[in-house]
Scaffold this active site. Structure first.
Site, PDB file in Angstrom:
ATOM      1  N   ARG A  94       0.852  -1.204   0.000  1.00  0.00           N
ATOM      2  CA  ARG A  94       0.000   0.000   0.000  1.00  0.00           C
ATOM      3  C   ARG A  94       0.882   1.246   0.000  1.00  0.00           C
ATOM      4  O   ARG A  94       0.595   2.223  -0.660  1.00  0.00           O
ATOM      5  CB  ARG A  94      -0.949   0.014   1.221  1.00  0.00           C
TER       6      ARG A  94
ATOM      7  N   TYR B 134     -16.657  17.306 -14.103  1.00  0.00           N
ATOM      8  CA  TYR B 134     -17.081  15.907 -14.242  1.00  0.00           C
ATOM      9  C   TYR B 134     -18.157  15.578 -13.186  1.00  0.00           C
ATOM     10  O   TYR B 134     -18.016  15.955 -12.013  1.00  0.00           O
ATOM     11  CB  TYR B 134     -15.856  14.997 -14.064  1.00  0.00           C
TER      12      TYR B 134
ATOM     13  N   ASP C  27      -8.175  19.068 -13.533  1.00  0.00           N
ATOM     14  CA  ASP C  27      -8.467  17.741 -14.073  1.00  0.00           C
ATOM     15  C   ASP C  27      -8.106  17.796 -15.554  1.00  0.00           C
ATOM     16  O   ASP C  27      -8.775  18.450 -16.344  1.00  0.00           O
ATOM     17  CB  ASP C  27      -9.956  17.416 -13.857  1.00  0.00           C
TER      18      ASP C  27
ATOM     19  N   LYS D  14      -9.089   6.887 -19.199  1.00  0.00           N
ATOM     20  CA  LYS D  14      -9.427   7.461 -20.495  1.00  0.00           C
ATOM     21  C   LYS D  14      -8.208   7.417 -21.428  1.00  0.00           C
ATOM     22  O   LYS D  14      -7.774   6.345 -21.791  1.00  0.00           O
ATOM     23  CB  LYS D  14      -9.983   8.875 -20.286  1.00  0.00           C
TER      24      LYS D  14
HETATM   25  C1  LIG Z   1     -13.958   9.661 -16.190  1.00  0.00           C
HETATM   26  C2  LIG Z   1     -13.570  10.963 -15.623  1.00  0.00           C
HETATM   27  C3  LIG Z   1     -13.303  11.111 -14.257  1.00  0.00           C
HETATM   28  C4  LIG Z   1     -13.479   9.971 -13.262  1.00  0.00           C
HETATM   29  O1  LIG Z   1     -12.571   8.962 -13.481  1.00  0.00           O
HETATM   30  P1  LIG Z   1     -12.837   7.406 -13.137  1.00  0.00           P
HETATM   31  O2  LIG Z   1     -11.582   6.760 -13.585  1.00  0.00           O
HETATM   32  O3  LIG Z   1     -14.055   6.994 -13.904  1.00  0.00           O
HETATM   33  O4  LIG Z   1     -13.071   7.319 -11.674  1.00  0.00           O
HETATM   34  C5  LIG Z   1     -12.884  12.343 -13.806  1.00  0.00           C
HETATM   35  N1  LIG Z   1     -12.757  13.396 -14.645  1.00  0.00           N
HETATM   36  C6  LIG Z   1     -13.021  13.291 -15.958  1.00  0.00           C
HETATM   37  C7  LIG Z   1     -12.853  14.487 -16.827  1.00  0.00           C
HETATM   38  C8  LIG Z   1     -13.434  12.075 -16.494  1.00  0.00           C
HETATM   39  O5  LIG Z   1     -13.710  11.998 -17.802  1.00  0.00           O
END
Ligand SMILES: *Cc1c(COP(=O)(O)O)cnc(C)c1O
Length: 379
Positions: A46, A98, A170, A195
Site C-alpha cells: 500500500r 465531471y 483535471d 481514459k
Molecule cells: C472519467 C472521468 C473522471 C473519473 O474517473 P474514473 O476513472 O471513472 O473514476 C474524472 N474526470 C473526468 C474528466 C473524467 O472523464
C-alpha cells in the site's frame, strides 16, 4: 527531449533488477527486510510497489511535476486530493466539472463541513467574486465535459497566486501530451487514467501529479493512509498504454477534426462543440494553453428525434459512457453522464435532449463517417 520520445524514454522504462524492457508486475503485498535496522525502499505494497513507482515516476516526468501518485480510479484520485483540505475550507469548482466530482464534492465532502461553490469558470471574474478568507483552492477542468467550454488557465492561476490558493486541474480530456497545467503554474494535476492514458477501455485508474515537495507529502499521507492505491496489474496496463499516447492522440485528434468539420456541414446537426473548429468560443485561449483540440467533441442534433434515432442506429461506434479508448464511443449525456443533474440545471448548462458526445477512436475516418451518415438517415 521531445514529448513523444519522453513517453518511451523517461528513466522508468527498464527494470533495474533484471533489465527487462517491460517493468514487471510486482504482484506482492509485502517485502522481505534483510536488516531491520536498515530502512528499505519498499516495505508494504500500500505504501509503495515498484510497478506503481515506475508509473508514478513516468507521469511525474510527463506532466513536469515533482511527484506522481497512482490511485484506483479517477474519482479515488480526486477524492484523495480533496482530502488534503480540512473542515471549514472553501473550494471553488467549475460548474461543468465531471459529474462524479460534482457529486463527491457537493454530497460527501460537505458532510465534513467543506464549503463548495460552483462557478462558470469561463469568466475569471466569476471565480474572483467567490474568493473569501477561507478559500483554499480552485478546481478546474478545461475543455469541459460535454460542451467543451474553455477556462483561461493562466488567468485563473494568476488570480490564485494573488490570493494564495492552490489550483487543481483535471487534465483528463487533454492528457499531458496536449496540455501541461503544472508548466503554466498550476499546483496539482489529476487524470482519470481510465481514459486517454490507458487508452484501450480495459482499465480503471487515476493519477495525480504535484509540483511542490511539501504538497507531495500531503498527498502521499492521504494515498498511504486512505489507501485508494492502484494495483500492480493495472499500473502495468497504464505504463503500456502511456507509451502509445502520442500516436493514438495524433490520429484520434485528426479524426476528430475531420468528423467535427463533417458534422458541421450536416442538416441533421444544429451545433458542433470542438475547440478545433474556427468559431469555437474560447478557441484562442485554448490554443494558448494547449497543443491540440483533443479527440472528444459533442454536437446538438437538429431535433431530439434525430438524436435518439442516431443513438439507436449508430453501429460501428459503441454506445457507452467513458472516452479516450481506441474505439469510437458515443454517449447521450442526459441519460448517461449527466442524468443525476436536475432538468432545470441541465438546461441552464446547455445539456439538452439533442446533445450527443463523441470520443473519436482509431478507426479510419471514412468508415466512421459512413456509420454516422447512415445513422442520420430516416429509414
Ligand atoms: C472519467 C472521468 C473522471 C473519473 O474517473 P474514473 O476513472 O471513472 O473514476 C474524472 N474526470 C473526468 C474528466 C473524467 O472523464
Amino acid at each position: 527531449m521531445k514529448f513523444g520520445t519522453k513517453l518511451i524514454h523517461n528513466g522508468n522504462e527498464i527494470d533495474k533488477q533484471t533489465g527487462a524492457l517491460s517493468i514487471p508486475i510486482y504482484q506482492t503485498s509485502t517485502f522481505h527486510q534483510e536488516d531491520i535496522d536498515k530502512p528499505v525502499e519498499y516495505d508494504y505494497a500500500r505504501s509503495g510497489n515498484p510497478t506503481r513507482k515506475a508509473l508514478e515516476n513516468s507521469i511525474a516526468a510527463l506532466e513536469a511535476g515533482d511527484r506522481g501518485f497512482a490511485f484506483s480510479s479517477g474519482m479515488a484520485a480526486t477524492s484523495s486530493v480533496l482530502s488534503i483540505f480540512s473542515s471549514g475550507d472553501h473550494i471553488i469548482i467549475c460548474e461543468d466539472v465531471y459529474g462524479g466530482t460534482h457529486r463527491i464534492s457537493s454530497k460527501f465532502f460537505t458532510r465534513f463541513n467543506f464549503e463548495i461553490d460552483f462557478v462558470d469558470a469561463g469568466n475569471i471574474d466569476n471565480i474572483k467574486d467567490k474568493i473569501k478568507s477561507n478559500t483554499k483552492a480552485i478546481y478546474l477542468e478545461t475543455p469541459s465535459n460535454p460542451l467543451m467550454k474553455i477556462t483561461d488557465l493562466k488567468g485563473a492561476i494568476s488570480l490564485a497566486k494573488e490570493n494564495n490558493l492552490l489550483v487543481i486541474v483535471d487534465n483528463t480530456f487533454m492528457s499531458p501530451y496536449l496540455q501541461r497545467p503544472l508548466e503554466l503554474g498550476a499546483d496539482i494535476v489529476i487524470h482519470s487514467a481510465t481514459k486517454f492514458i490507458g487508452g484501450h477501455s480495459d482499465v480503471v485508474g487515476g493519477l495525480v501529479v504535484v509540483k511542490d515537495k511539501e504538497l507531495a507529502q500531503r498527498i502521499y499521507f492521504v494515498q498511504n493512509g486512505f489507501g485508494a492505491i492502484l494495483g500492480p496489474q493495472d499500473c502495468w496496463l497504464l505504463l503500456r498504454g502511456l507509451k502509445t499516447l502520442k500516436v493514438r492522440m495524433d490520429f484520434q485528434q485528426k479524426n476528430a477534426q475531420k468528423l467535427a468539420e463533417w458534422l458541421s456541414t450536416r442538416k441533421e446537426v444544429a451545433q458542433v462543440f470542438y475547440p478545433g473548429l474556427p468559431d469555437h468560443p474560447g478557441r484562442d485561449v485554448h490554443f494558448a494553453q494547449a497543443d491540440g483540440a483533443g479527440a472528444v467533441l459533442s454536437f446538438k442534433a437538429a431535433t431530439t428525434d434525430i438524436a435518439k434515432r442516431f443513438m439507436k442506429k449508430v453501429s460501428m461506434a459503441a454506445v457507452a459512457v467513458s472516452l479516450g479508448g481506441v474505439e469510437t464511443i458515443v454517449s447521450y449525456p442526459v441519460k448517461m453522464s449527466h442524468a443525476a443533474i436536475p432538468i432545470a440545471e441541465r438546461e441552464r448548462l446547455g445539456i439538452t435532449d439533442n446533445l450527443i458526445r463523441v470520443s473519436v477512436g482509431l478507426e479510419e475516418i471514412e468508415d466512421l463517417i459512413a456509420d454516422f451518415e447512415k445513422s442520420f438517415e430516416e429509414i
